[in-house]
Write a protein that holds these residues in place. Structure first.
Motif, PDB file in Angstrom:
ATOM      1  N   VAL A  82       8.158  13.202   9.649  1.00 47.98           N
ATOM      2  CA  VAL A  82       7.354  12.767   8.502  1.00 47.98           C
ATOM      3  C   VAL A  82       5.952  12.433   9.002  1.00 47.98           C
ATOM      4  CG1 VAL A  82       7.062  10.988   6.727  1.00 47.98           C
ATOM      5  CG2 VAL A  82       9.352  11.903   7.218  1.00 47.98           C
ATOM      6  N   ARG A  83       4.964  13.024   8.347  1.00 48.63           N
ATOM      7  CA  ARG A  83       3.559  12.801   8.713  1.00 48.63           C
ATOM      8  C   ARG A  83       2.739  12.539   7.457  1.00 48.63           C
ATOM      9  NH1 ARG A  83       5.535  12.114  13.000  1.00 48.63           N
ATOM     10  NH2 ARG A  83       5.312  13.412  14.851  1.00 48.63           N
ATOM     11  N   ASP A  84       1.693  11.719   7.611  1.00 45.82           N
ATOM     12  CA  ASP A  84       0.836  11.415   6.472  1.00 45.82           C
ATOM     13  C   ASP A  84      -0.319  12.415   6.365  1.00 45.82           C
ATOM     14  OD1 ASP A  84      -1.172  10.628   8.297  1.00 45.82           O
ATOM     15  OD2 ASP A  84      -0.802   8.501   7.993  1.00 45.82           O
ATOM     16  N   HIS A  85      -1.043  12.318   5.250  1.00 49.45           N
ATOM     17  CA  HIS A  85      -2.147  13.250   4.980  1.00 49.45           C
ATOM     18  C   HIS A  85      -3.195  13.239   6.088  1.00 49.45           C
ATOM     19  CE1 HIS A  85      -5.325  15.421   2.943  1.00 49.45           C
ATOM     20  NE2 HIS A  85      -6.124  14.409   3.186  1.00 49.45           N
ATOM     21  N   GLY A 136       7.870   1.399   5.111  1.00 47.29           N
ATOM     22  CA  GLY A 136       8.128   2.146   6.335  1.00 47.29           C
ATOM     23  C   GLY A 136       6.915   2.853   6.891  1.00 47.29           C
ATOM     24  N   ASP A 137       7.175   3.619   7.947  1.00 46.04           N
ATOM     25  CA  ASP A 137       6.172   4.469   8.577  1.00 46.04           C
ATOM     26  C   ASP A 137       6.821   5.836   8.785  1.00 46.04           C
ATOM     27  OD1 ASP A 137       7.919   4.207  10.740  1.00 46.04           O
ATOM     28  OD2 ASP A 137       6.589   2.912  11.880  1.00 46.04           O
ATOM     29  N   MET A 157       0.842  -1.193   0.000  1.00 48.78           N
ATOM     30  CA  MET A 157       0.000   0.000   0.000  1.00 48.78           C
ATOM     31  C   MET A 157       0.879   1.246   0.000  1.00 48.78           C
ATOM     32  SD  MET A 157      -2.768   1.141   2.842  1.00 48.78           S
ATOM     33  CE  MET A 157      -4.098   2.136   2.322  1.00 48.78           C
ATOM     34  N   THR A 158       0.546   2.190  -0.849  1.00 47.86           N
ATOM     35  CA  THR A 158       1.296   3.436  -0.955  1.00 47.86           C
ATOM     36  C   THR A 158       0.595   4.525  -0.154  1.00 47.86           C
ATOM     37  OG1 THR A 158       2.080   2.824  -3.139  1.00 47.86           O
ATOM     38  CG2 THR A 158       2.176   5.139  -2.576  1.00 47.86           C
ATOM     39  N   THR A 159       1.377   5.289   0.601  1.00 49.86           N
ATOM     40  CA  THR A 159       0.857   6.384   1.422  1.00 49.86           C
ATOM     41  C   THR A 159       1.542   7.673   1.014  1.00 49.86           C
ATOM     42  OG1 THR A 159       0.557   4.832   3.268  1.00 49.86           O
ATOM     43  CG2 THR A 159       0.544   7.168   3.809  1.00 49.86           C
ATOM     44  N   THR A 160       0.796   8.779   1.071  1.00 51.64           N
ATOM     45  CA  THR A 160       1.372  10.092   0.786  1.00 51.64           C
ATOM     46  C   THR A 160       1.759  10.758   2.092  1.00 51.64           C
ATOM     47  OG1 THR A 160       0.005  10.289  -1.194  1.00 51.64           O
ATOM     48  CG2 THR A 160       1.006  12.309  -0.355  1.00 51.64           C
ATOM     49  N   TYR A 161       2.982  11.259   2.119  1.00 51.42           N
ATOM     50  CA  TYR A 161       3.562  11.876   3.319  1.00 51.42           C
ATOM     51  C   TYR A 161       4.098  13.267   3.011  1.00 51.42           C
ATOM     52  CZ  TYR A 161       3.979   7.071   5.147  1.00 51.42           C
ATOM     53  OH  TYR A 161       3.746   5.789   5.577  1.00 51.42           O
ATOM     54  N   ALA A 162       4.293  14.028   4.074  1.00 51.29           N
ATOM     55  CA  ALA A 162       5.071  15.265   4.013  1.00 51.29           C
ATOM     56  C   ALA A 162       6.257  15.086   4.946  1.00 51.29           C
ATOM     57  CB  ALA A 162       4.245  16.464   4.445  1.00 51.29           C
TER      58      ALA A 162
END
Length: 182
Positions: free
Chosen positions: A78-81, A53-54, A1-6
């Motif tokens: 690093v945080r996700d949406h 990763g996380d 699963m792909t996640t978008t992060y900043a």
């Protein structure tokens, strides 16, 4: 699963120190296996997707890669949406009624207990105020951050001992929500 992060990098390209060109940051992150890497401004924000990763492990990986490539250490959060949107949605101040320069969020690497600020006489700083959120601190500074005496007190090393902390103005907070959501 792909996640978008900043990724929020602390203290780069500020005052002529820790220079990190955004094009090189994008290349570095792509080399780490991240996709759709975009940067925002020159002050250390990158949005990317990753399938491994996380937030914590991705932050450590990026910090290590920056040190290896550029020769200086940098703190990274690093945080996700979902998290970034919740921070914006749960602002305890009337953000829509304020100028963006009056509102800031400090993101913390770990949860911060209120007792860390217990001895701070908040009334002495009025009309400036702060509130804690989920690994974040919201700061209302009606005259802007540059004139904020409370911001100076909140950023003292003893208050941030044992954690990574990096601040963003409200425009950047909202832009990161937008960029990680698209």
């Amino acid at each position: 699963m792909t996640t978008t992060y900043a990724a929020l990098l602390r203290g780069i390209n500020v005052g002529g120190t820790k220079k990190l060109p955004m094009a090189e940051l994008r290349t570095l992150m792509e080399g780490l296996g991240h996709d759709a890497v975009r940067t925002y401004l020159q002050s250390g924000q990158a949005v990317f997707t990753s399938g491994h990763g996380d937030g914590e492990s991705l932050a450590a990986e990026l910090a290590q890669a920056v040190e290896k490539r550029f020769g200086f250490t940098v703190d990274v959060i690093v945080r996700d949406h979902t998290y970034l949107k919740a921070i914006a949605d749960n602002c305890p101040f009337p953000a829509a009624e304020l100028e963006a320069r009056q509102l800031h969020v400090t993101y913390f690497s770990v949860p911060v207990a209120e007792d860390r600020f217990a001895e701070l006489d908040q009334a002495a700083y009025l009309p400036e105020e702060f509130r804690l959120g989920d690994r974040a601190l919201y700061l209302y500074a009606p005259d802007g951050l540059g004139r904020s005496k409370l911001a100076v007190e909140l950023s003292r090393p003893r208050r941030n001992k044992g954690l990574i902390a990096t601040s963003r103005n409200w425009n950047t907070v909202l832009k990161l929500v937008e960029l990680t959501g698209s």
